[in-house]
Design a protein around this motif. Structure first.
Motif, PDB file in Angstrom:
ATOM      1  N   LYS A  65     -53.674 -19.976  53.868  1.00 36.34           N
ATOM      2  CA  LYS A  65     -53.775 -21.369  54.261  1.00 36.34           C
ATOM      3  C   LYS A  65     -52.826 -22.201  53.417  1.00 36.34           C
ATOM      4  O   LYS A  65     -52.655 -21.934  52.230  1.00 36.34           O
ATOM      5  CB  LYS A  65     -55.214 -21.855  54.075  1.00 36.34           C
ATOM      6  N   VAL A  66     -52.235 -23.223  54.025  1.00 36.54           N
ATOM      7  CA  VAL A  66     -51.311 -24.114  53.325  1.00 36.54           C
ATOM      8  C   VAL A  66     -51.890 -25.526  53.289  1.00 36.54           C
ATOM      9  O   VAL A  66     -52.398 -26.027  54.292  1.00 36.54           O
ATOM     10  CB  VAL A  66     -49.923 -24.126  54.015  1.00 36.54           C
ATOM     11  N   ILE A  67     -51.808 -26.147  52.122  1.00 33.58           N
ATOM     12  CA  ILE A  67     -52.195 -27.540  51.952  1.00 33.58           C
ATOM     13  C   ILE A  67     -50.985 -28.315  51.439  1.00 33.58           C
ATOM     14  O   ILE A  67     -50.382 -27.945  50.431  1.00 33.58           O
ATOM     15  CB  ILE A  67     -53.362 -27.684  50.957  1.00 33.58           C
ATOM     16  N   GLY A  68     -50.611 -29.382  52.138  1.00 26.31           N
ATOM     17  CA  GLY A  68     -49.497 -30.223  51.703  1.00 26.31           C
ATOM     18  C   GLY A  68     -49.901 -31.077  50.514  1.00 26.31           C
ATOM     19  O   GLY A  68     -50.919 -31.775  50.566  1.00 26.31           O
ATOM     20  N   LEU A  69     -49.129 -31.022  49.448  1.00 29.06           N
ATOM     21  CA  LEU A  69     -49.460 -31.798  48.255  1.00 29.06           C
ATOM     22  C   LEU A  69     -49.522 -33.290  48.557  1.00 29.06           C
ATOM     23  O   LEU A  69     -50.303 -34.029  47.946  1.00 29.06           O
ATOM     24  CB  LEU A  69     -48.432 -31.527  47.151  1.00 29.06           C
ATOM     25  N   LYS A  73     -55.361 -36.895  47.290  1.00 23.90           N
ATOM     26  CA  LYS A  73     -55.602 -38.221  46.713  1.00 23.90           C
ATOM     27  C   LYS A  73     -55.035 -38.298  45.303  1.00 23.90           C
ATOM     28  O   LYS A  73     -54.501 -39.326  44.887  1.00 23.90           O
ATOM     29  CB  LYS A  73     -57.098 -38.521  46.719  1.00 23.90           C
ATOM     30  N   ASN A  74     -55.170 -37.206  44.559  1.00 22.45           N
ATOM     31  CA  ASN A  74     -54.614 -37.126  43.205  1.00 22.45           C
ATOM     32  C   ASN A  74     -53.671 -35.931  43.171  1.00 22.45           C
ATOM     33  O   ASN A  74     -54.108 -34.786  43.056  1.00 22.45           O
ATOM     34  CB  ASN A  74     -55.731 -36.971  42.174  1.00 22.45           C
ATOM     35  N   ARG A  75     -52.381 -36.206  43.301  1.00 25.12           N
ATOM     36  CA  ARG A  75     -51.407 -35.111  43.428  1.00 25.12           C
ATOM     37  C   ARG A  75     -51.282 -34.307  42.143  1.00 25.12           C
ATOM     38  O   ARG A  75     -51.111 -33.086  42.174  1.00 25.12           O
ATOM     39  CB  ARG A  75     -50.047 -35.671  43.865  1.00 25.12           C
ATOM     40  N   LYS A  76     -51.373 -34.969  41.014  1.00 20.34           N
ATOM     41  CA  LYS A  76     -51.296 -34.264  39.729  1.00 20.34           C
ATOM     42  C   LYS A  76     -52.454 -33.271  39.601  1.00 20.34           C
ATOM     43  O   LYS A  76     -52.266 -32.110  39.252  1.00 20.34           O
ATOM     44  CB  LYS A  76     -51.326 -35.268  38.579  1.00 20.34           C
ATOM     45  N   GLU A  77     -53.636 -33.715  39.935  1.00 17.33           N
ATOM     46  CA  GLU A  77     -54.819 -32.856  39.853  1.00 17.33           C
ATOM     47  C   GLU A  77     -54.722 -31.695  40.829  1.00 17.33           C
ATOM     48  O   GLU A  77     -55.057 -30.559  40.502  1.00 17.33           O
ATOM     49  CB  GLU A  77     -56.064 -33.694  40.145  1.00 17.33           C
TER      50      GLU A  77
END
Length: 231
Positions: A65-69, A73-77
């Motif tokens: 599965k792929v999740i787009g960064l 909501k919190n890209r760093k996390e």
């Protein structure tokens, strides 16, 4: 221990997106279920959503599965807590610019150094060198610095092309441009041909694929590196 695949390209002639790499990617990502995709290079200016969809379709073929960064909501996390990372091709200047602007560059370097499985193709490979001065891309935007991740001790010139015998092209060859780079810079450069990639396992870096690669160092003759060689 670093676990990296750095490929010259996402697609080779006659093959679908990432398809030629599938056997390698199955092994590389065997311990993960989800891959975090960073779409900031956006080839041709396509949307992050459309680019993520292409990556998702490709990884579905190896049951990942792929999740787009960009959707986090919190890209760093999301980056720090991800299982694996993929950065595809596009414009290297814009990719690096976004990583700087969003303050993600150091976090990305840290998770790679700590062993998260990483795949880079084209621009996603370029940013793993010491800087991006050997990209072929147009400088459409000026990042805060050309300094990149430095997770390998040389730069990559992706899509490296040899001069065509009998060609009437009068412009500079890739080799000429890299020699120009070495007038002012010390950093070694690996010319990575289409369909080739490098594998990084800890401190061991090896060339994979069907082709040789061309290795350039300042004040030295360029040499051909055979596939399977340790760099």
């Amino acid at each position: 221990m670093k676990k990296m695949i750095l490929a010259s390209t996402s697609t080779i002639h006659g093959s679908g997106y990432l398809e030629y790499l599938n056997p390698t990617l199955e092994a590389h990502f065997k311990e993960v279920e989800t891959v975090t995709f960073i779409p900031f290079a956006r080839p041709g200016g396509i949307s992050y959503d459309r680019y993520t969809e292409a990556a998702s379709n490709a990884f579905a073929k190896i049951n990942k599965k792929v999740i787009g960064l960009h959707t986090a909501k919190n890209r760093k996390e999301a980056l720090l807590n991800g299982e694996a990372i993929f950065i595809g091709g596009g414009n290297t200047f814009e990719l690096l610019n976004q990583l700087y602007q969003q303050e993600l560059l150091e976090d990305l370097k840290n998770v790679i150094e700590n062993g998260i499985p990483y795949l880079g193709t084209s621009a996603g490979s370029n940013i793993c060198g010491l800087n991006i001065k050997n990209t072929n891309d147009m400088p459409i935007i000026y990042p805060p610095s050309f300094d990149a991740l430095g997770t390998i001790p040389f730069n990559i010139n992706a899509h490296y092309l040899d001069p065509l015998l009998g060609s009437k092209h009068m412009g500079e060859t890739r080799e000429t441009r890299i020699k120009e780079f070495h007038v002012f810079n010390e950093t070694p450069v690996l010319g990575l041909r289409e369909g080739s990639w490098i594998s990084v396992a800890g401190d061991e870096i090896s060339l994979k694929g069907k082709h040789t690669a061309r290795f350039f160092q300042k004040n030295k003759e360029a040499v051909e590196i055979a596939s399977g060689s340790i760099l």
